[in-house]
Write a protein that holds these residues in place. Structure first.
Motif, short mmCIF file in Angstrom:
data_model
loop_
_atom_site.label_atom_id
_atom_site.label_comp_id
_atom_site.label_asym_id
_atom_site.label_seq_id
_atom_site.Cartn_x
_atom_site.Cartn_y
_atom_site.Cartn_z
N VAL A 1 -19.26 2.04 2.01
CA VAL A 1 -17.93 1.64 1.55
C VAL A 1 -17.34 2.83 0.82
CG1 VAL A 1 -16.64 0.19 -0.07
CG2 VAL A 1 -18.47 -0.81 1.29
N ARG A 2 -16.11 3.17 1.17
CA ARG A 2 -15.42 4.26 0.49
C ARG A 2 -14.00 3.82 0.13
NH1 ARG A 2 -19.70 5.93 -0.62
NH2 ARG A 2 -20.76 7.75 0.22
N LEU A 3 -13.42 4.50 -0.82
CA LEU A 3 -12.05 4.23 -1.18
C LEU A 3 -11.11 4.76 -0.12
CD1 LEU A 3 -12.10 5.25 -4.95
CD2 LEU A 3 -12.15 2.93 -4.02
N GLY A 4 -10.13 3.94 0.26
CA GLY A 4 -9.05 4.45 1.10
C GLY A 4 -7.98 5.10 0.26
N SER A 5 -7.92 4.68 -1.00
CA SER A 5 -6.92 5.17 -1.95
C SER A 5 -7.40 4.77 -3.34
CB SER A 5 -5.55 4.55 -1.66
OG SER A 5 -4.67 4.68 -2.76
N PRO A 6 -7.02 5.53 -4.38
CA PRO A 6 -7.36 5.10 -5.74
C PRO A 6 -6.47 3.98 -6.26
CG PRO A 6 -6.11 7.14 -5.82
CD PRO A 6 -6.35 6.84 -4.36
N VAL A 7 -5.46 3.61 -5.49
CA VAL A 7 -4.50 2.59 -5.92
C VAL A 7 -5.17 1.22 -5.90
CG1 VAL A 7 -2.31 1.47 -5.39
CG2 VAL A 7 -2.56 3.94 -5.08
N PRO A 8 -5.13 0.45 -6.99
CA PRO A 8 -5.73 -0.89 -6.99
C PRO A 8 -5.13 -1.77 -5.89
CG PRO A 8 -5.16 -0.22 -9.22
CD PRO A 8 -4.57 0.81 -8.30
N GLY A 9 -5.99 -2.50 -5.20
CA GLY A 9 -5.54 -3.36 -4.12
C GLY A 9 -5.47 -2.69 -2.77
N ALA A 10 -5.66 -1.36 -2.72
CA ALA A 10 -5.63 -0.66 -1.44
C ALA A 10 -6.86 -1.04 -0.61
CB ALA A 10 -5.59 0.85 -1.65
N PRO A 11 -6.72 -1.15 0.71
CA PRO A 11 -7.86 -1.53 1.54
C PRO A 11 -8.98 -0.49 1.46
CG PRO A 11 -5.81 -1.74 2.77
CD PRO A 11 -5.48 -1.01 1.50
N PRO A 12 -10.22 -0.94 1.52
CA PRO A 12 -11.35 -0.01 1.52
C PRO A 12 -11.54 0.60 2.90
CG PRO A 12 -12.14 -2.24 1.78
CD PRO A 12 -10.65 -2.35 1.60
N VAL A 13 -12.38 1.63 2.95
CA VAL A 13 -12.81 2.20 4.22
C VAL A 13 -14.24 1.72 4.44
CG1 VAL A 13 -13.26 4.32 5.51
CG2 VAL A 13 -11.32 4.21 3.92
N LEU A 14 -14.41 0.87 5.45
CA LEU A 14 -15.69 0.20 5.68
C LEU A 14 -16.34 0.73 6.95
CD1 LEU A 14 -14.58 -3.49 5.00
CD2 LEU A 14 -15.54 -1.83 3.39
N ASP A 15 -17.53 1.25 6.79
CA ASP A 15 -18.29 1.73 7.94
C ASP A 15 -19.73 1.25 7.82
OD1 ASP A 15 -19.39 2.96 10.11
OD2 ASP A 15 -19.05 5.02 9.43
N GLN B 1 -15.88 -0.73 -4.83
CA GLN B 1 -14.53 -0.19 -5.02
C GLN B 1 -14.18 -0.07 -6.50
OE1 GLN B 1 -12.35 -3.15 -2.42
NE2 GLN B 1 -11.10 -1.34 -2.02
N LEU B 2 -14.45 -1.12 -7.26
CA LEU B 2 -14.08 -1.11 -8.67
C LEU B 2 -14.83 -0.02 -9.43
CD1 LEU B 2 -12.67 -2.27 -11.12
CD2 LEU B 2 -14.48 -4.00 -11.28
N LEU B 3 -16.12 0.12 -9.18
CA LEU B 3 -16.85 1.18 -9.86
C LEU B 3 -16.27 2.54 -9.52
CD1 LEU B 3 -20.61 0.07 -9.57
CD2 LEU B 3 -19.05 -0.25 -11.49
#
Length: 500
Positions: free
Chosen positions: A359-373, A252-254
């Motif tokens: 793992v994908r970003l759900g949002s670029p907002v820090p702290g937003a939950p990831p999209v995990l598949d 996520q951070l990267l």
């Protein structure tokens, strides 16, 4: 600068890389938000299952899995010590074959062995294989719960062999496993590595820190943007920044920092700093299915971690390495539920899954939950192996050694199901063994994210040191492997020129 973000590894690298930088900063997500209320539960070994749905866990769920139609909890620690503060405290190296399968120069089992040994204090073992004097004091439960002793005897009766050291990495077979429990208390990574370093004048630990992004200028990581205490902060780094936020958090951070698959980053309005398509790819985990028994008599309360013994086995004798772990548990389910009545479990965990996810970003907002598949059971070969494992577990559970404990098999009633029925059962009860790896994997190919020195491809001053760099999951619980990666990372950052 270390950026654990509630990972298992960052503080360990820091504690070992003494004197590398004039100033060292650890950024950690835990703050005054209820996590501290879990401290006693963290320290008390048998209470760990309650931590997985409390403030010390990020509480991430996967998307609905195409292979099962279900969504599952994928726990990860949120606090100093990261997942080592909430896990089941099993300390086991995977079988050597699962490291040799990485096929990355310098990262075979034999290459990692000195770092495995450096982490541990395991007196009385083979000194060629096990370490003495390391920060982590590890040993099997003493005594092992009697129902689990009976399970071990049942495994031998079913034709399996007893291991002399099932945690060491060389043996298949069955035996009591090493645990991170010292004097009846959990020993987390923070206990073993960070606490002794807290008095160092060049160390600052910032808690309650939400990391926003890495700053990259001229192809070099120059620091970290974060917020803490309601204020936006920037930490400058002239040496190296080392994300250690785990398989989910580091990816996520990267990506939030513009490092990752360009099309996905642009979807979220993120400027592309480095097009690395492998960031967030290769997510995989150990899925679990359980054979659960109702007990004919009361089971003594668990005083350790509930899961004090396991075996590594091959689902097919023609295989060249073990691909299943059969785990003995003193309660119903691999995360024992005290309210489910008297029972015990033989867990079937797939050790070498073929399935992969993202793992994908759900949002670029820090702290937003990831999209995990994780893509559990997206490869049919995985289900076939689990079915064979369920039948192995049933044979152990049906052995005479368990006659005095066994009332009946509660689920899945293996003897009544054909293979299709067991496949359906495995899909229905899918759970994570909580060992996600692989989203910033080691290697030199186009989908690799870090090189053999853990440096992010194409950038300077940036390494990753956690389970995300693992190319293929070890055939055991991953905590011991992450410690070894941290030891290796500490050596790399103290022997190589920072930023080289």
């Amino acid at each position: 600068m270390l950026v654990p973000g509630s990972a298992q590894v960052g503080h360990r690298v820091l504690a070992l890389a003494e004197g590398l930088l004039v100033g060292q900063v650890v950024l950690e997500a835990v703050g005054g938000d209820g996590v501290e209320q879990s401290l006693e539960a963290m320290s008390t070994p048998p209470t760990w299952p309650a931590l997985l749905r409390g403030p010390a866990c990020w509480g991430d769920f996967t998307v609905e899995q195409a292979g099962t139609g279900t969504s599952v909890l994928l726990p990860r620690g949120r606090g100093l010590g990261g997942s080592s503060s909430i896990n089941a405290m099993i300390f086991a190296r995977g079988h050597r074959s699962s490291y040799d399968a990485w096929q990355v120069a310098g990262w075979s089992f034999d290459d990692l062995l000195p770092y495995f040994k450096r982490t541990e204090h395991a007196p009385g073992r083979d000194p060629a294989l096990r370490g003495v004097g390391g920060p982590l004091t590890v040993a099997p439960a003493d005594p092992v719960n009697p129902v689990l002793v009976a399970c071990l005897e049942a495994a031998l009766e079913a034709g399996h062999s007893r291991a002399s050291d099932v945690s060491g990495g060389l043996e298949e077979r069955f035996g009591p496993v090493d645990l991170n429990i010292v004097g009846g208390r959990r020993q987390s990574g923070a206990d073993a590595y960070l606490a002794p370093a807290l008095g160092r004048p060049n160390l600052r630990v910032v808690t309650g820190a939400l990391v926003h992004r890495l700053r990259i200028a001229g192809g070099r990581c120059t620091g970290v943007d974060y917020s803490a205490g309601g204020r936006r902060e920037f930490a400058v780094c002239s040496g190296e920044v080392m994300p250690a936020a785990g398989t989910i958090g580091s990816a996520q951070l990267l990506m939030r920092s513009g490092i990752g698959p360009s099309a996905h980053l642009r979807e979220h309005g993120i400027d592309v700093v480095a097009d690395l398509p492998g960031v967030g790819e290769n997510l995989h985990d150990h899925p679990v299915a359980n054979v659960v028994y109702r007990s004919a008599r009361p089971i003594p309360p668990g005083t350790h971690n509930h899961a004090e013994a396991f075996g590594l086995v091959r689902s097919d004798p023609v295989l060249d390495a073990p691909d299943l772990q059969l785990l003995f548990i003193d309660g119903p389910g691999h995360v024992p539920d005290a309210g489910a009545g008297e029972g015990y479990t033989i867990g079937v965990a797939l050790m070498r899954p073929f399935s992969r996810g993202t793992v994908r970003l759900g949002s670029p907002v820090p702290g937003a939950p990831p999209v995990l598949d994780p893509g559990y059971y997206s490869d049919d070969r995985d289900l076939a192996i689990v079915v064979r494992g369920l039948r192995m577990a049933h044979r152990i559970g049906d052995a005479r050694a368990l006659d005095s404990w066994r009332d009946q098999e509660m689920t899945p009633r293996t003897a009544t199901l054909d293979d299709d029925g067991l496949r359906a059962y495995a899909r229905a009860v899918l759970a994570s063994y909580c060992h996600p790896v692989g989203t910033c994997r080691l290697g030199d190919d186009d989908l690799a994210v870090v090189d053999r020195d853990l440096r992010v491809h194409g950038l300077r001053g940036l390494r990753v040191a956690d389970a995300s760099v693992i190319p293929a999951i070890p055939s055991a619980n991953t905590n011991a492997t992450v410690y070894a990666i941290a030891e290796r990372a500490a050596e790399l950052v103290t022997t190589l020129v920072p930023g080289a």
